[in-house]
Enzyme design. Sequence first.
Site, short mmCIF file in Angstrom:
data_model
loop_
_atom_site.label_atom_id
_atom_site.label_comp_id
_atom_site.label_asym_id
_atom_site.label_seq_id
_atom_site.Cartn_x
_atom_site.Cartn_y
_atom_site.Cartn_z
N GLU A 91 0.86 -1.19 0.00
CA GLU A 91 0.00 0.00 0.00
C GLU A 91 0.89 1.24 0.00
O GLU A 91 1.89 1.31 0.72
CB GLU A 91 -0.85 -0.04 1.27
CG GLU A 91 -1.63 1.19 1.59
CD GLU A 91 -2.31 1.10 2.95
OE1 GLU A 91 -3.13 1.98 3.24
OE2 GLU A 91 -2.01 0.15 3.72
N ASP A 136 11.35 -4.55 15.04
CA ASP A 136 12.15 -3.42 14.54
C ASP A 136 11.32 -2.15 14.49
O ASP A 136 11.38 -1.39 13.52
CB ASP A 136 12.72 -3.75 13.16
CG ASP A 136 13.84 -2.79 12.75
OD1 ASP A 136 14.46 -2.18 13.64
OD2 ASP A 136 14.08 -2.65 11.54
N LYS A 138 10.37 1.53 15.08
CA LYS A 138 11.07 2.80 15.26
C LYS A 138 10.34 3.85 14.43
O LYS A 138 9.49 3.51 13.59
CB LYS A 138 12.53 2.68 14.81
CG LYS A 138 12.71 2.17 13.38
CD LYS A 138 14.17 1.88 13.07
CE LYS A 138 14.33 1.29 11.68
NZ LYS A 138 15.73 0.93 11.40
N ALA A 140 11.10 5.51 11.90
CA ALA A 140 11.27 5.35 10.46
C ALA A 140 10.35 4.27 9.90
O ALA A 140 10.14 4.21 8.68
CB ALA A 140 12.71 4.99 10.13
N ASP A 159 7.15 -2.19 7.49
CA ASP A 159 8.41 -2.92 7.50
C ASP A 159 8.41 -4.06 8.51
O ASP A 159 9.06 -4.00 9.55
CB ASP A 159 9.58 -1.98 7.77
CG ASP A 159 10.90 -2.56 7.27
OD1 ASP A 159 10.95 -3.78 7.01
OD2 ASP A 159 11.87 -1.81 7.14
#
Length: 434
Positions: A91, A136, A138, A140, A159
């Site tokens: 997406e 993971d 974070k 970002a 991610d």
Amino acid sequence: MERIGKYELLRKIGEGATATVWLARDPFAQRDVAIKAIAASAFADGEHGQVARKLFITEASLAGKLIHPHIVHIHDAVLGSGGEPSYIVMEYVPGGTLEPFTAPENLLPLPDVVEIVFKCSRALEFARRMGVIHRDLKPANVLRAFDPGGEGTDVKVSDFGAALSVSSDQTQVSGIGSPAYMSPQQVMEQPLNHQSDIFLLGVVLHQLLTGQLPFRGDSGYDIAHQICNVEPPLPSSLRPGLPTSLNAIVARALKKSVRERYPTWDEFSFDLAEVFRNENMAAMREARIGEAEKFNLLRTLSFFRDFSDVEIWEVLRLSRWQRVRHGDVLMREGDRSQDFCVLAAGEVKVTKQGKLLNVLAAGECFGEMAYLTPERGARTANVTAMGDGLVITVATESLARASQAARHGFDRAFLRILVERLDLANTRLTSAAL
């Protein structure tokens, strides 16, 4: 025009050591998508290549599985062979990441931070129920789900390449994560559960509140030592004026021991929502009802008791919320309207030609015949607020565009309420006969 598979590449939107992210067009679904294309060399680099391949397969395996309004949806994945590229189709989320808002001079408004982290917590609870731990998390990896420069708190966790499947019998890759955003259990390579992700979200919350990471050092070793041995500073010591309740939430989320950390996402989410009861936060919101509050309130209402988390988020997108005062007429006999309402707080009375028919409390609905029998058209009774309250309004045309699961949820709730009202009417008739 350059292509990857069937997808037309529009422009590059990101690039890392092993992958390039493209904005692309799906010509069949007629939608923009983001494509993470893996460099051909990424899988060929010995042991590192094996790890990269495993992480790619991990993320690709989640295609079509983590369907949640606050998780980036993976549409497709292709493991290339014979020189063909490997890529993941996701997406497209236009608003960028939360990274710019970790700088002390560019912090988001406090209520927005709380709502964003609340939504992340609900997304990660959904992932946990699907047997997935992110590992993971974070800034970002949290995307803003609106146009760049826009306002709002809609976010999507992205991610899941480092994700761990708790139901998998395969050996998991250890040592995965970003050093400053690792839990003590990750640093020490201990078995992980969702409480590791709770620690990571605690780190993100601390950084969004203060513009500083809770654990800092000159090297990865220094950071790892602090994560395992040093208590982080309280957010209010870095940003005076923060509610003490936020200090307590961050401190508990960042406990070294899982026995002292939040045991469940639900407890973490609840405490975040409760922050909005703080007087200073209420003043900052200027009468706006936060989505964390709305979500938690819907969870308590009997009308929505059989709705899943995903369906509750959809209800928030479909509905309008309105504060009402004593004497406000919410529906008027003879009016034509295609809306129906659920009372979130307070009481209302239902009258017809001046006669009292019913008194409704929080969790009950009114005006539902506009949805159940639209051919009737006009309202058959007045609905008036009996004091301060909160009303949730849903337009029938909006519900018609909702997912099948959400429509079924409303149908079940309406049916249950109609049965309850028939039982009550029969009881009253029986009592009158006696």
